[in-house]
Enzyme design. Structure first.
Site, short mmCIF file in Angstrom:
data_model
loop_
_atom_site.label_atom_id
_atom_site.label_comp_id
_atom_site.label_asym_id
_atom_site.label_seq_id
_atom_site.Cartn_x
_atom_site.Cartn_y
_atom_site.Cartn_z
N ASP A 152 18.92 9.02 59.52
CA ASP A 152 18.34 8.25 58.40
C ASP A 152 19.33 8.13 57.25
OD1 ASP A 152 16.52 6.83 56.96
OD2 ASP A 152 15.19 8.50 56.50
N GLU A 182 22.27 5.87 62.94
CA GLU A 182 22.04 5.49 61.55
C GLU A 182 22.96 6.27 60.60
OE1 GLU A 182 18.17 4.94 58.86
OE2 GLU A 182 17.92 4.11 60.88
N ASP A 292 18.47 6.72 69.65
CA ASP A 292 17.22 6.20 69.10
C ASP A 292 16.94 4.91 69.86
OD1 ASP A 292 15.11 5.17 67.72
OD2 ASP A 292 16.09 5.12 65.76
#
Length: 394
Positions: A152, A182, A292
């Site tokens: 994140d 990310e 992911d």
């Protein structure tokens, strides 16, 4: 990173028992649309009806990544959308120097820079081997350990504390292979500055991207390449590394598959491409993919399940309930999403080598489940810690 407004659009069916399938959630959001906890400011953002969900989400993420690179934890609540866009256009290839990254404020004195840098170093190197548990000491043995985590990086809040938390986990387990999604230039620079004992491979140089970290004293890096997804609207790709672990050839892959409900078909196209590369890897290599995937179970069923020879590691381990949901808003409130949404976005796939010792999974657990002092989790995703071991050929 998920949008509260996107993820709050949940039907009664979607709020069913956690053991039942939960339909798709729109995954991406810009940092500007997140509701801030406590004294954090709210940034409102509107999207024109003429803008497609995929393209606007990708634009939001790219913009957020550049904002994160341009500042550390300082909120610029008075900045307009126009000035933000201009910042993205004029600073798209710029990242702050490492001394600025390692301080809570770009105006801090050099002594604070040193203290902050030491704090990050201590987070990573602070635990001695004698303090490690028996499970953690497997990283020194014939076990292959792997961490897969969407960190994140696009969330600009509490970056320093979250970086410390991430480094603490990475230093605690010292996994042989680390697969990250990310990432942004700021987080990439922090990790490279601290984790000198790892080989770093990155899927891109700006925006947000994936990374593979290989522990130098345990994994011999051979070569890498990047496979582009020809129809992606979000700049996604497949990062591949060829390496050797204790004499066993490995092919390590990671990706962040296309996000959002509207991008299901593109996501499945990318998944097919991942499986194709896994199957076509050298037959003497063990192939491990982790990332992911943004997958929903029904999407895998739409493809009639996994191809022959490729296995889902979580399923191989008997589908342990405690490591099922890697994105779980019933616990993780980083995004303050009002609904309880539990999904297995993050997955590991394995293709065994055709000859020689076979790699098999031994354990899987979720990490990053503890809140930091700043009342944040390290990421809105849990990390996956997986342990493998090579066995004799049957």
């Amino acid at each position: 990173m998920k949008t509260a407004s996107e993820c709050s659009q949940v039907t009664v069916e979607e709020q069913s028992s956690p053991s039942q399938h939960l339909p798709e959630r729109l995954e991406n959001r810009s940092a500007g649309s997140k509701h801030k906890k406590n004294t954090r400011k709210t940034r409102n953002q509107s999207i024109s009806p003429a803008t497609s969900p995929a393209s606007s989400s990708h634009q939001d993420k790219t913009q957020s990544a550049q904002q994160t690179s341009a500042r550390f934890t300082c909120d610029q609540s008075t900045q307009t959308e126009a000035s933000q866009l201009q910042s993205v256009q004029t600073q798209s290839t710029q990242t702050p120097p490492i001394q600025d990254i390692l301080t809570p404020s770009t105006d801090c004195k050099s002594t604070q820079t040193i203290q902050s840098s030491f704090s990050l170093q201590q987070a990573y190197w602070g635990r001695s081997f004698t303090e490690q548990s028996a499970d953690e000491q497997k990283t020194q043995s014939s076990h292959l350990t792997l961490i897969c985590w969407n960190i994140d990086g696009l969330d600009p809040d509490n970056v320093f504390e979250r970086a410390k938390g991430l480094l603490s986990h990475l230093g605690k387990y010292r996994a042989d292979v680390v697969l990250l999604q990310e990432l942004v230039p700021v987080s990439w620079k922090i990790l490279k500055n601290i984790m000198k004992d790892y080989q770093f491979l990155q899927g891109s140089e700006d925006g947000y991207f994936t990374g593979i970290l290989l522990r130098k004293d345990r994994v011999q890096f051979l070569q890498s390449n990047i496979v582009k997804y020809p129809t992606t609207e979000m700049g996604r790709n497949l990062l591949i590394a060829h390496a050797s672990f204790l004499g066993h050839p490995l092919c390590i892959m990671t990706s962040h598959l296309e996000s959002c409900k509207a991008s299901s078909q593109e996501r499945l196209n990318q998944l097919r491409r991942v499986w194709k590369w896994m199957k076509e890897a050298p037959q003497d290599h063990t192939v491990i993919f982790g990332g992911d995937t943004n997958l929903r179970d029904w999407e895998v069923k739409k493809l009639r399940g996994l191809p022959d020879g490729i296995s889902d590691v979580w399923e191989m381990l008997g589908e342990p309930e405690e490591s099922r949901y890697t994105w779980d808003t019933s616990i993780n409130d980083n995004n303050e999403i009002p609904n309880s949404i539990r999904l297995r976005f993050d997955r590991l796939f394995l293709r065994a080598a055709a000859e020689g010792a076979k790699l098999r999974p031994e354990s899987m657990t979720l990490i990053g489940l503890e809140k930091l002092k700043c009342d944040y989790f390290i990421s809105d995703h849990w990390g996956i810690l997986c342990t493998f071991i090579f066995g004799n050929t049957n």
